[in-house]
Design an enzyme around this catalytic site. Structure first.
Site, mmCIF file in Angstrom:
data_model
loop_
_atom_site.group_PDB
_atom_site.id
_atom_site.type_symbol
_atom_site.label_atom_id
_atom_site.label_comp_id
_atom_site.label_asym_id
_atom_site.label_seq_id
_atom_site.Cartn_x
_atom_site.Cartn_y
_atom_site.Cartn_z
ATOM 1 N N ASN A 14 0.859 -1.187 0.000
ATOM 2 C CA ASN A 14 0.000 0.000 0.000
ATOM 3 C C ASN A 14 0.893 1.235 0.000
ATOM 4 O O ASN A 14 2.112 1.130 0.042
ATOM 5 C CB ASN A 14 -0.955 -0.039 1.197
ATOM 6 C CG ASN A 14 -0.199 -0.089 2.502
ATOM 7 O OD1 ASN A 14 0.549 0.822 2.838
ATOM 8 N ND2 ASN A 14 -0.366 -1.184 3.242
ATOM 9 N N ASP A 51 -4.472 -5.875 4.784
ATOM 10 C CA ASP A 51 -5.664 -6.608 5.241
ATOM 11 C C ASP A 51 -5.763 -7.962 4.551
ATOM 12 O O ASP A 51 -6.355 -8.887 5.079
ATOM 13 C CB ASP A 51 -6.920 -5.783 4.939
ATOM 14 C CG ASP A 51 -6.891 -4.464 5.666
ATOM 15 O OD1 ASP A 51 -6.661 -4.486 6.894
ATOM 16 O OD2 ASP A 51 -7.058 -3.403 5.025
ATOM 17 N N LYS A 86 9.544 -17.540 -9.391
ATOM 18 C CA LYS A 86 8.998 -16.371 -10.109
ATOM 19 C C LYS A 86 7.970 -16.844 -11.142
ATOM 20 O O LYS A 86 8.257 -17.758 -11.937
ATOM 21 C CB LYS A 86 10.143 -15.639 -10.805
ATOM 22 C CG LYS A 86 9.699 -14.447 -11.617
ATOM 23 C CD LYS A 86 10.910 -13.701 -12.178
ATOM 24 C CE LYS A 86 10.482 -12.536 -13.033
ATOM 25 N NZ LYS A 86 10.241 -12.878 -14.418
#
Ligand SMILES: Cc1cc2nc3c(=O)[nH]c(=O)nc-3n(C[C@H](O)[C@H](O)[C@H](O)COP(=O)(O)O)c2cc1C
Length: 306
Positions: free
Chosen positions: A210, A279, A289
Site C-alpha cells: 500500500n 488486510d 517467479k
C-alpha cells in the site's frame, strides 16, 4: 510549529577543524525557525570566518569580550540571558577544560559562566585527545552539573586517525537541542511504534503493498524520543531515515510485523500502532517467479486477520 520556532539558541564555536560544520548547523537551526546568535573563540575564527556565520544567522557574531561595539551591541550578559539553550559545537578539549573549572577568559567561556540556560557540548577532537582521562573527567564534571554532552561519532577523523571524536551530523545536534527544549514528560516510558506499509509476496520478486510512507509512525517515534522516552520502531519497508535516538527493527510482511511487535511488547509501556498493515495477502504465494508469459494471473487473496 516546530519546537525550535521562535527560540533563541546561542551557538558557541570553538577552534577545532569541525568548526566548518557549524555553518550547516546554523542553517538548520534558522530553517527550523530559531533565532541563532553565534559566539566564537578567537581560535575558531582561524577555521571559519565570523562573516559566514553572521550571514547565515542574520545576526552579529560575538568574537571579542572587549570590543566596544560588540559589547554595546551584543553584550556577554545579554547573550547569556537571552539564550534558551546554549550549544557549543564543536567543543574543543580546551573549551571543555575551561568550562569544567570555570575559566572565563574569552566571550564564549564568559557567557558559559554567566548563563542560567541549559548548555550542551558537542566534543570534537582527535581520538587520543577524546580518550585522554582529563577530557573524560572534565566531561563527567560538566555532565554532573546538568550539561548535555552530545556523544561524538566514530569513523575517519580529519587528523587521519580512526575512532571516536567526530562532530555528530548537524541534524543530530539539532535533535538534541529540540529535546532540551521539550518537556521530559515521557521519561521512563518505553514506547513501541509500528510504522510504514507491509509487503505481501505474490512470488519471490513481486508483492502486494500500500502507499503508506511511514511518516506518521516515524514522527510519533521522533516526538516520543524528544519527550524522554526510549523508543523502538517496528517498521515495514520505508525509505525514511531512522529518527535519531530511536531503535529500528525492519520487517516486511504483516505476519513478521506481528511477530516482531509481539516480541517487543513485554518491553514496552505503551504501543502506538501507526503501520498500514495489509488486510489481505495472496493465499498461495508462488515458490518461484511466475513466468511473464503466463496468460493472465488470477490471485486468490486471504484475509490476514483470519
Ligand atoms: C588544524 C588544527 C585542528 C585542530 N582541531 C582540533 C579539534 O578538532 N579539537 C580540539 O579540541 N582541538 C583542535 N585543535 C587544537 C585547538 O585549536 C587548540 O587547542 C586551541 O587552543 C583551541 O582554542 P579554543 O578552545 O579557544 O577555540 C586543532 C588545532 C589545529 C591547528
Amino acid at each position: 510549529m516546530g519546537v525550535l520556532s521562535g527560540k533563541t539558541i546561542v551557538l558557541g564555536v570553538s577552534g577545532g577543524i569541525a568548526a566548518y560544520k557549524s555553518a550547516e548547523l546554523v542553517r538548520l537551526l534558522v530553517n527550523a525557525g530559531a533565532n541563532v546568535r553565534v559566539m566564537m573563540t578567537r581560535n575558531a575564527t582561524e577555521f571559519i570566518t565570523p562573516l559566514t556565520l553572521q550571514t547565515l544567522s542574520s545576526n552579529p557574531v560575538a568574537t571579542d569580550t572587549f570590543s566596544l561595539t560588540q559589547e554595546s551591541e551584543i553584550g556577554h550578559i545579554r547573550l547569556a540571558d537571552t539564550a534558551e539553550v546554549i550549544v557549543i559545537a564543536p567543543a574543543t578539549a580546551d573549551v571543555i577544560a575551561k568550562a569544567a573549572v570555570g575559566i572565563a577568559d574569552d566571550i564564549l567561556t564568559t557567557v558559559l559562566l554567566a548563563t542560567r540556560a541549559k548548555v550542551a557540548f558537542a566534543p570534537a577532537m582527535n581520538v587520543h585527545m577524546y580518550e585522554h582521562p582529563t577530557v573524560a573527567e572534565n566531561l563527567a564534571k560538566l555532565r554532573t552539573r546538568g550539561a548535555v554532552i552530545i556523544e561524538p561519532g566514530e569513523g575517519a577523523l580529519a587528523c587521519g586517525y580512526e575512532g571516536k571524536g567526530r562532530l555528530p551530523d548537524p541534524a543530530i545536534v539539532v535533535a538534541e537541542i529540540e529535546k532540551m527544549l521539550s518537556a521530559q514528560d515521557l521519561g521512563g516510558e518505553n514506547i513501541l511504534v509500528t510504522a510504514g506499509p507491509t509487503q505481501e509476496p505474490i512470488d519471490p520478486v513481486r508483492f502486494v503493498t500500500n502507499r503508506s510512507s511511514g511518516k506518521m509512525g516515524f514522527a510519533i517515534a521522533r516526538a516520543a524520543w524528544r519527550r524522554g522516552a526510549a523508543v523502538r520502531i517496528v517498521a515495514g519497508p520505508s525509505a525514511l531515515a531512522t529518527p535519531y535516538g530511536v531503535e529500528r527493527i525492519d520487517t516486511v510482511t504483516a505476519s513478521a510485523m506481528l511477530a516482531k511487535t509481539s516480541s517487543s511488547f513485554p518491553w514496552s509501556t505503551a504501543l502506538v500502532m501507526a503501520a498500514a498493515v495489509a488486510d489481505f495477502r495472496p493465499a498461495n504465494p508462488a515458490r518461484g517467479k511466475i513466468k511473464k508469459d503466463t496468460r493472465g494471473l488470477r490471485l486468490e487473496m486471504e484475509s490476514i486477520a483470519d
